[in-house]
Design a protein around this motif. Structure first.
Motif, PDB file in Angstrom:
ATOM      1  N   ALA A 313       0.835  -1.208   0.000  1.00 44.52           N
ATOM      2  CA  ALA A 313       0.000   0.000   0.000  1.00 44.52           C
ATOM      3  C   ALA A 313       0.872   1.261   0.000  1.00 44.52           C
ATOM      4  N   ALA A 314       1.943   1.234   0.798  1.00 49.65           N
ATOM      5  CA  ALA A 314       2.825   2.416   0.881  1.00 49.65           C
ATOM      6  C   ALA A 314       3.424   2.724  -0.483  1.00 49.65           C
ATOM      7  N   ALA A 315       3.803   1.676  -1.210  1.00 50.23           N
ATOM      8  CA  ALA A 315       4.392   1.885  -2.542  1.00 50.23           C
ATOM      9  C   ALA A 315       3.370   2.496  -3.491  1.00 50.23           C
ATOM     10  N   MET A 316       2.112   2.053  -3.393  1.00 50.71           N
ATOM     11  CA  MET A 316       1.066   2.598  -4.267  1.00 50.71           C
ATOM     12  C   MET A 316       0.865   4.087  -3.968  1.00 50.71           C
ATOM     13  N   ARG A 317       0.843   4.418  -2.673  1.00 49.55           N
ATOM     14  CA  ARG A 317       0.685   5.829  -2.278  1.00 49.55           C
ATOM     15  C   ARG A 317       1.832   6.655  -2.840  1.00 49.55           C
ATOM     16  N   GLU A 318       3.035   6.116  -2.689  1.00 48.88           N
ATOM     17  CA  GLU A 318       4.242   6.818  -3.143  1.00 48.88           C
ATOM     18  C   GLU A 318       4.174   7.100  -4.648  1.00 48.88           C
ATOM     19  N   MET A 319       3.614   6.132  -5.394  1.00 52.16           N
ATOM     20  CA  MET A 319       3.555   6.299  -6.851  1.00 52.16           C
ATOM     21  C   MET A 319       2.298   7.046  -7.297  1.00 52.16           C
ATOM     22  N   GLY A 320       1.455   7.386  -6.323  1.00 52.21           N
ATOM     23  CA  GLY A 320       0.215   8.095  -6.670  1.00 52.21           C
ATOM     24  C   GLY A 320      -0.776   7.212  -7.409  1.00 52.21           C
ATOM     25  N   ILE A 321      -0.724   5.906  -7.135  1.00 47.97           N
ATOM     26  CA  ILE A 321      -1.661   4.976  -7.786  1.00 47.97           C
ATOM     27  C   ILE A 321      -2.896   4.800  -6.903  1.00 47.97           C
ATOM     28  N   TRP A 322      -4.077   4.949  -7.505  1.00 47.22           N
ATOM     29  CA  TRP A 322      -5.328   4.808  -6.756  1.00 47.22           C
ATOM     30  C   TRP A 322      -5.512   3.342  -6.369  1.00 47.22           C
ATOM     31  N   PRO A 330      -5.978  -8.386   3.298  1.00 49.20           N
ATOM     32  CA  PRO A 330      -4.713  -8.818   2.680  1.00 49.20           C
ATOM     33  C   PRO A 330      -4.664  -8.504   1.181  1.00 49.20           C
ATOM     34  N   TYR A 331      -5.709  -7.878   0.650  1.00 46.78           N
ATOM     35  CA  TYR A 331      -5.751  -7.572  -0.787  1.00 46.78           C
ATOM     36  C   TYR A 331      -5.568  -6.086  -1.050  1.00 46.78           C
ATOM     37  N   ILE A 332      -4.780  -5.796  -2.094  1.00 46.17           N
ATOM     38  CA  ILE A 332      -4.624  -4.423  -2.567  1.00 46.17           C
ATOM     39  C   ILE A 332      -5.161  -4.416  -3.996  1.00 46.17           C
ATOM     40  N   TRP A 333      -6.132  -3.562  -4.209  1.00 47.90           N
ATOM     41  CA  TRP A 333      -6.837  -3.502  -5.497  1.00 47.90           C
ATOM     42  C   TRP A 333      -6.479  -2.162  -6.119  1.00 47.90           C
ATOM     43  N   LEU A 334      -5.674  -2.191  -7.148  1.00 46.74           N
ATOM     44  CA  LEU A 334      -5.140  -0.930  -7.663  1.00 46.74           C
ATOM     45  C   LEU A 334      -5.620  -0.645  -9.080  1.00 46.74           C
ATOM     46  N   LYS A 335      -5.619   0.640  -9.382  1.00 45.95           N
ATOM     47  CA  LYS A 335      -6.004   1.057 -10.733  1.00 45.95           C
ATOM     48  C   LYS A 335      -4.758   0.970 -11.603  1.00 45.95           C
ATOM     49  N   CYS A 336      -4.870   0.258 -12.707  1.00 40.04           N
ATOM     50  CA  CYS A 336      -3.703   0.095 -13.568  1.00 40.04           C
ATOM     51  C   CYS A 336      -3.248   1.464 -14.075  1.00 40.04           C
ATOM     52  N   PRO A 337      -1.940   1.732 -14.031  1.00 39.71           N
ATOM     53  CA  PRO A 337      -1.464   3.054 -14.466  1.00 39.71           C
ATOM     54  C   PRO A 337      -1.701   3.282 -15.959  1.00 39.71           C
ATOM     55  N   ASN A 338      -1.757   4.526 -16.339  1.00 44.60           N
ATOM     56  CA  ASN A 338      -1.908   4.933 -17.749  1.00 44.60           C
ATOM     57  C   ASN A 338      -3.124   4.305 -18.429  1.00 44.60           C
ATOM     58  N   ASN A 339      -4.179   4.081 -17.651  1.00 46.66           N
ATOM     59  CA  ASN A 339      -5.413   3.479 -18.192  1.00 46.66           C
ATOM     60  C   ASN A 339      -5.178   2.152 -18.889  1.00 46.66           C
ATOM     61  N   MET A 340      -4.181   1.427 -18.434  1.00 43.98           N
ATOM     62  CA  MET A 340      -3.918   0.119 -19.055  1.00 43.98           C
ATOM     63  C   MET A 340      -5.042  -0.847 -18.711  1.00 43.98           C
ATOM     64  N   ASP A 378       5.842 -14.189   1.004  1.00 45.37           N
ATOM     65  CA  ASP A 378       6.988 -14.061   1.895  1.00 45.37           C
ATOM     66  C   ASP A 378       7.369 -12.570   2.024  1.00 45.37           C
ATOM     67  N   LYS A 379       7.813 -12.179   3.219  1.00 49.01           N
ATOM     68  CA  LYS A 379       8.087 -10.756   3.486  1.00 49.01           C
ATOM     69  C   LYS A 379       9.157 -10.187   2.547  1.00 49.01           C
ATOM     70  N   GLN A 380      10.267 -10.940   2.457  1.00 50.36           N
ATOM     71  CA  GLN A 380      11.381 -10.444   1.641  1.00 50.36           C
ATOM     72  C   GLN A 380      10.990 -10.356   0.162  1.00 50.36           C
ATOM     73  N   ASN A 381      10.296 -11.394  -0.305  1.00 46.09           N
ATOM     74  CA  ASN A 381       9.849 -11.395  -1.697  1.00 46.09           C
ATOM     75  C   ASN A 381       8.879 -10.254  -1.980  1.00 46.09           C
ATOM     76  N   THR A 382       7.999  -9.989  -1.001  1.00 46.63           N
ATOM     77  CA  THR A 382       7.029  -8.909  -1.189  1.00 46.63           C
ATOM     78  C   THR A 382       7.763  -7.576  -1.324  1.00 46.63           C
ATOM     79  N   SER A 383       8.751  -7.348  -0.449  1.00 42.94           N
ATOM     80  CA  SER A 383       9.509  -6.085  -0.518  1.00 42.94           C
ATOM     81  C   SER A 383      10.245  -5.986  -1.846  1.00 42.94           C
ATOM     82  N   GLU A 384      10.818  -7.108  -2.275  1.00 44.10           N
ATOM     83  CA  GLU A 384      11.560  -7.062  -3.542  1.00 44.10           C
ATOM     84  C   GLU A 384      10.617  -6.798  -4.718  1.00 44.10           C
ATOM     85  N   ALA A 385       9.465  -7.454  -4.684  1.00 41.20           N
ATOM     86  CA  ALA A 385       8.491  -7.265  -5.763  1.00 41.20           C
ATOM     87  C   ALA A 385       8.068  -5.800  -5.842  1.00 41.20           C
ATOM     88  N   VAL A 386       7.833  -5.206  -4.669  1.00 40.28           N
ATOM     89  CA  VAL A 386       7.399  -3.815  -4.619  1.00 40.28           C
ATOM     90  C   VAL A 386       8.486  -2.892  -5.184  1.00 40.28           C
TER      91      VAL A 386
END
Ligand code: PLP
Length: 396
Positions: A313-322, A330-340, A378-386
């Motif tokens: 969630a913090a990464a989405m906020r940082e990138m300005g993604i809705w 446990p779910y993050i539902w995000l708007k795809c950037p650039n209307n993708m 996994d915590k480490q994988n999640t951080s890396e993915a983000v």
């Protein structure tokens, strides 16, 4: 001889199969790619110690003539587990009696099976996007399904439209796939609408344990009038890692009467006829979830997942993604950037960041343009993915 032709009306569920196919093809073509999966809806942490100890003890009991158990009680659950569930609800200021609690092998079975007690002539109201089980189980019976729009405008939390007449209403809060959570006032609107319409709400509370804010309702019965109109489905799957162990429970209140008939009595009749109960061993394990030590241990696991959710969630906020979710879910539902579109974004993340998520389009028409990431990894994988997602999205 005739088959149930309603099954032919089911849409093929390509979502997770298509994802697996795309991921496998990419991995074969790029054997060195370290793919991180943030699409999974399954837990990854093991059962907590308290549960494991209870399971072992129950296995031992089964090996001794004096403590061996055969069929469980006819009223759908051992008293020790029903008592523990009842006490858990007291913690949410909800008073239940044991006869209103039905222990089962999970929420999915109950959500499907509950339809046995309702006429096929009922009209069903289901939010879109949605956990696909609600739609498919009604299509199998040939019931008419109306959809209500969950979208960016209503924060993916649709409210009742008085012009729409429905008999069965599905609500899921915190929601899969959107992670959105109804507050008390919003749920009150649904309860009042259902009571006015003589409808029944099927309330899926499978993710209630992820709610962090004490002012948000964890059970629909925290809302006045809900016992007259709602059935609640709960699960140990996400709460305590029982996705493979299988246990859940459904609450049908004494007050819930339709056509002059108690729905609790109908459900008891249905269950005693078609279901022989959950294994004693599993019920012992489930009861251990509610001991003080069990609660402490499952909260550690839930905390682990919620820390992942916060990272995403913090990464989405940082990138300005809705986005919705991530705070009480446990779910993050995000708007795809650039209307993708959902699947284009899926391909981009897979190919350019080696991260797998779930395209929102797979959950209904309103899911198009959105994407689900989950915190069950996994915590480490999640951080890396983000980090990879941030790097990719800031470069396009
Ligand atoms: N309800 C929702 C909204 C879910 O997301 C899931 C599982 O992912 C279930 C119910 C099924 O739970 P169970 O494992 O208890 O069958």
């Amino acid at each position: 001889m005739q088959i149930n032709r309603c099954y032919l009306d089911l849409k093929d569920s390509y979502l997770f199969a298509t994802i697996a196919k795309k991921v496998n093809a990419y991995q074969s073509a790029n054997p060195n790619a370290k793919i991180i999966r943030l699409g999974i809806g399954d837990v990854t942490l093991p059962l907590c110690k308290e549960v494991i100890t209870a399971l072992h003890e129950a296995v031992e009991e089964m090996s001794v003539k004096e403590t061996f158990r055969g069929y469980g009680p006819d009223d759908q659950g051992y008293p020790f587990l029903k008592d523990a569930i009842r006490e858990y609800y007291v913690g949410h200021n909800v008073t239940l009696s044991n006869e209103e609690i039905f222990v089962s092998d999970g929420a999915k079975s109950d959500l499907g099976n509950i339809l046995d007690i309702f006429s096929k002539d009922n009209v069903v109201l289901i939010p879109d996007p949605v956990y696909p089980v609600y739609v498919d189980t009604n299509v199998m019976d040939g019931r008419k399904v109306l959809f209500m729009d969950a979208n960016e405008e209503n924060g993916f939390l649709p409210l009742p439209d008085k012009k729409v007449k429905a008999d069965l209403i599905y609500l899921c809060s915190p929601n899969n796939p959107t992670g959105a959570v109804y507050n008390r006032q919003q749920l009150k609107e649904w309860v009042d609408y259902a009571n006015e319409q003589n409808a029944v709400i099927l309330f899926d509370a499978a993710y209630e344990c992820f709610i962090q804010d004490k002012t948000l309702p964890r059970s629909i019965y925290e809302i006045d009038g809900a016992k007259n109109c709602a059935i609640e489905f709960c699960s140990f799957s996400k709460m305590a890692g029982f996705t493979g162990t299988r246990c859940g429970y459904t609450v049908v209140p004494n007050e819930l009467v339709r056509d002059g008939i108690s729905l609790k009595n109908l459900w008891l009749r249905r269950q005693t006829t078609k279901f022989n109960g959950v294994a004693y061993i599993v019920q012992k394990g489930a009861a251990a979830v509610f001991t003080p030590e069990g609660q402490k241990q499952i909260k550690e696991n839930l905390g682990y997942y919620m820390a992942n959710a916060r990272t995403i969630a913090a990464a989405m906020r940082e990138m300005g993604i809705w986005f919705t979710g991530g705070e009480h879910s446990p779910y993050i539902w995000l708007k795809c950037p650039n209307n993708m579109k959902s699947w284009d974004f899926f391909d981009l993340l897979l190919e350019k960041a080696n991260v797998v998520g779930t395209p929102g389009a797979g959950f209904g028409k309103n899911g198009e343009g959105f994407f689900r990431l989950t915190a069950f990894g996994d915590k480490q994988n999640t951080s890396e993915a983000v980090e990879r997602i941030k790097k990719l999205l800031t470069s396009i």
